[in-house]
Write a protein that holds these residues in place. Structure first.
Motif, mmCIF file in Angstrom:
data_model
loop_
_atom_site.group_PDB
_atom_site.id
_atom_site.type_symbol
_atom_site.label_atom_id
_atom_site.label_comp_id
_atom_site.label_asym_id
_atom_site.label_seq_id
_atom_site.Cartn_x
_atom_site.Cartn_y
_atom_site.Cartn_z
ATOM 1 N N LYS A 74 0.818 -1.220 0.000
ATOM 2 C CA LYS A 74 0.000 0.000 0.000
ATOM 3 C C LYS A 74 0.850 1.268 0.000
ATOM 4 N N SER A 75 2.157 1.100 -0.099
ATOM 5 C CA SER A 75 3.053 2.268 -0.156
ATOM 6 C C SER A 75 3.722 2.406 -1.519
ATOM 7 N N ASP A 76 3.213 1.681 -2.528
ATOM 8 C CA ASP A 76 3.870 1.704 -3.832
ATOM 9 C C ASP A 76 3.337 2.787 -4.762
ATOM 10 N N ILE A 83 -2.454 -2.304 -5.045
ATOM 11 C CA ILE A 83 -3.206 -3.169 -4.130
ATOM 12 C C ILE A 83 -4.513 -2.486 -3.711
ATOM 13 N N GLY A 84 -4.486 -1.166 -3.548
ATOM 14 C CA GLY A 84 -5.713 -0.439 -3.208
ATOM 15 C C GLY A 84 -6.708 -0.468 -4.352
ATOM 16 N N ILE A 120 0.815 -6.924 2.816
ATOM 17 C CA ILE A 120 1.168 -6.937 1.404
ATOM 18 C C ILE A 120 0.613 -8.196 0.749
ATOM 19 N N ILE A 121 0.593 -8.195 -0.569
ATOM 20 C CA ILE A 121 0.374 -9.431 -1.324
ATOM 21 C C ILE A 121 1.723 -9.785 -1.930
ATOM 22 N N SER A 122 2.326 -10.823 -1.434
ATOM 23 C CA SER A 122 3.667 -11.197 -1.865
ATOM 24 C C SER A 122 3.652 -11.883 -3.225
ATOM 25 N N LYS A 123 4.753 -11.738 -3.940
ATOM 26 C CA LYS A 123 4.903 -12.431 -5.213
ATOM 27 C C LYS A 123 4.820 -13.936 -4.976
ATOM 28 N N GLY A 124 4.057 -14.608 -5.824
ATOM 29 C CA GLY A 124 3.893 -16.048 -5.686
ATOM 30 C C GLY A 124 2.441 -16.440 -5.535
ATOM 31 N N ASN A 125 2.224 -17.599 -4.960
ATOM 32 C CA ASN A 125 0.869 -18.119 -4.809
ATOM 33 C C ASN A 125 0.048 -17.278 -3.837
ATOM 34 N N ILE A 126 -1.183 -17.027 -4.230
ATOM 35 C CA ILE A 126 -2.151 -16.363 -3.358
ATOM 36 C C ILE A 126 -3.042 -17.427 -2.753
ATOM 37 N N THR A 127 -3.140 -17.434 -1.440
ATOM 38 C CA THR A 127 -3.940 -18.425 -0.727
ATOM 39 C C THR A 127 -5.081 -17.746 0.031
ATOM 40 N N THR A 128 -5.910 -18.568 0.651
ATOM 41 C CA THR A 128 -6.967 -18.022 1.509
ATOM 42 C C THR A 128 -6.356 -17.210 2.637
ATOM 43 N N ASN A 242 -3.403 -8.826 -11.757
ATOM 44 C CA ASN A 242 -2.554 -7.871 -12.451
ATOM 45 C C ASN A 242 -3.000 -6.430 -12.172
ATOM 46 N N PRO A 243 -3.070 -6.042 -10.885
ATOM 47 C CA PRO A 243 -3.504 -4.680 -10.562
ATOM 48 C C PRO A 243 -2.439 -3.655 -10.941
ATOM 49 N N LYS A 244 -2.865 -2.435 -11.252
ATOM 50 C CA LYS A 244 -1.931 -1.394 -11.669
ATOM 51 C C LYS A 244 -2.290 -0.051 -11.041
ATOM 52 N N ILE A 245 -1.290 0.797 -10.920
ATOM 53 C CA ILE A 245 -1.510 2.194 -10.561
ATOM 54 C C ILE A 245 -1.988 2.913 -11.813
ATOM 55 N N ASP A 246 -3.053 3.721 -11.689
ATOM 56 C CA ASP A 246 -3.597 4.392 -12.868
ATOM 57 C C ASP A 246 -3.918 5.849 -12.565
ATOM 58 N N ASN A 247 -4.849 6.419 -13.296
ATOM 59 C CA ASN A 247 -5.134 7.857 -13.159
ATOM 60 C C ASN A 247 -6.414 8.153 -12.384
ATOM 61 N N ARG A 248 -6.906 7.201 -11.603
ATOM 62 C CA ARG A 248 -8.179 7.434 -10.909
ATOM 63 C C ARG A 248 -8.053 8.495 -9.828
ATOM 64 N N PHE A 249 -6.892 8.624 -9.209
ATOM 65 C CA PHE A 249 -6.669 9.647 -8.186
ATOM 66 C C PHE A 249 -5.205 10.083 -8.285
#
Length: 253
Positions: A74-76, A83-84, A120-128, A242-249
């Motif tokens: 959340k600091s990227d 992630i937000g 954070i969401i770490s690189k690799g497998n996402i689990t429950t 594949n979330p990205k930073i964009d122009n929403r804010f």
């Protein structure tokens, strides 16, 4: 006759006085010292009882749902983060079908809080377990019907907060002094008399993070759907996020 009554009264008083309890007082205190050990002894009977449930829980928590090609925090970003944006988009993609089915209407805006992202969401497998770490709270999705004037208040709140609160459905641009230079909803100017449907969580709806613009409102809809569960449902649907930073804010430097 009078003497007999006097005698009876005397005997009664003697009886009451003899039955009177004296106040108690502590004469001594006894005890013993119990040593605290580094570990507790395992109750084998109890452990054997809960073992199947513990093993199933661990299996469920470590079940792979999706994959993250990189680490997301959340600091990227400055005013919006990958992630937000992911969390706001998930609330829309998973919550809007429920809202639409119940009301025939659609969510216009999603607003969450930066502080609600707890890991954070770490690189690799996402689990429950990933979803539980990112969103450990029991917050549920709430959709609030707000007029355009309250949407203006929401935009001013975001400009003054200067934080990457997760949003969706808006385009908010600030100048170098953090003043609003452009504010759109679904790429259109805000209409003051129009009703907009804003998805948030019950904590923010109740005024958390000083978001007091949710009340009063035209109406409120409780979806009875936890944000964490929405994340889990979303992860199950996608092979790779594949979330990205964009122009929403954004801010114009």
């Amino acid at each position: 006759m009078k003497k007999k009554h006097l005698l009876n009264l005397t005997l009664l008083l003697i009886f009451i006085y003899s039955c009177k309890q004296e106040p108690y007082s502590i004469s001594k205190i006894e005890g013993k010292q119990i040593a605290i050990k580094d570990s507790l002894e395992l109750d084998k009977d109890f452990d054997s009882l809960i073992s199947p449930y513990r093993e199933q829980l661990e299996k469920d928590m470590h079940r792979v749902l999706s994959y993250a090609p990189k680490t997301y925090t959340k600091s990227d970003g400055d005013l919006n983060t990958a992630i937000g944006n992911l969390m706001a988009d998930v609330v829309f993609s998973e919550g809007n079908p429920i809202f639409n089915k119940r009301t025939g209407k659609n969510i216009d805006i999603v607003l969450l809080n930066h502080g609600g992202i707890r890991s954070i969401i770490s690189k690799g497998n996402i689990t429950t377990e990933t979803a539980f770490k990112v969103m450990p709270f029991e917050n549920s999705i709430v959709v609030v019907a707000l007029k355009g004037q309250q949407i203006d208040s929401m935009m001013h709140y975001l400009s003054e907060a200067k934080r990457a609160h997760p949003v969706r459905g808006i385009t908010l641009t600030l100048d170098k002094n953090y003043k609003i230079s452009n504010a759109l909803v679904n790429k259109k100017p805000i209409e003051k008399d129009k009703t907009y449907y804003v998805a948030t969580n019950d904590y923010l709806y109740d005024g958390g993070d000083r978001m007091r613009f949710f009340k009063p409102n035209d109406s409120v809809y409780y979806l009875d759907y936890k944000i964490r569960n929405a994340m889990i449902d979303y992860f199950k649907k996608v092979d790779t996020i594949n979330p990205k930073i964009d122009n929403r804010f954004t801010q114009t430097k």
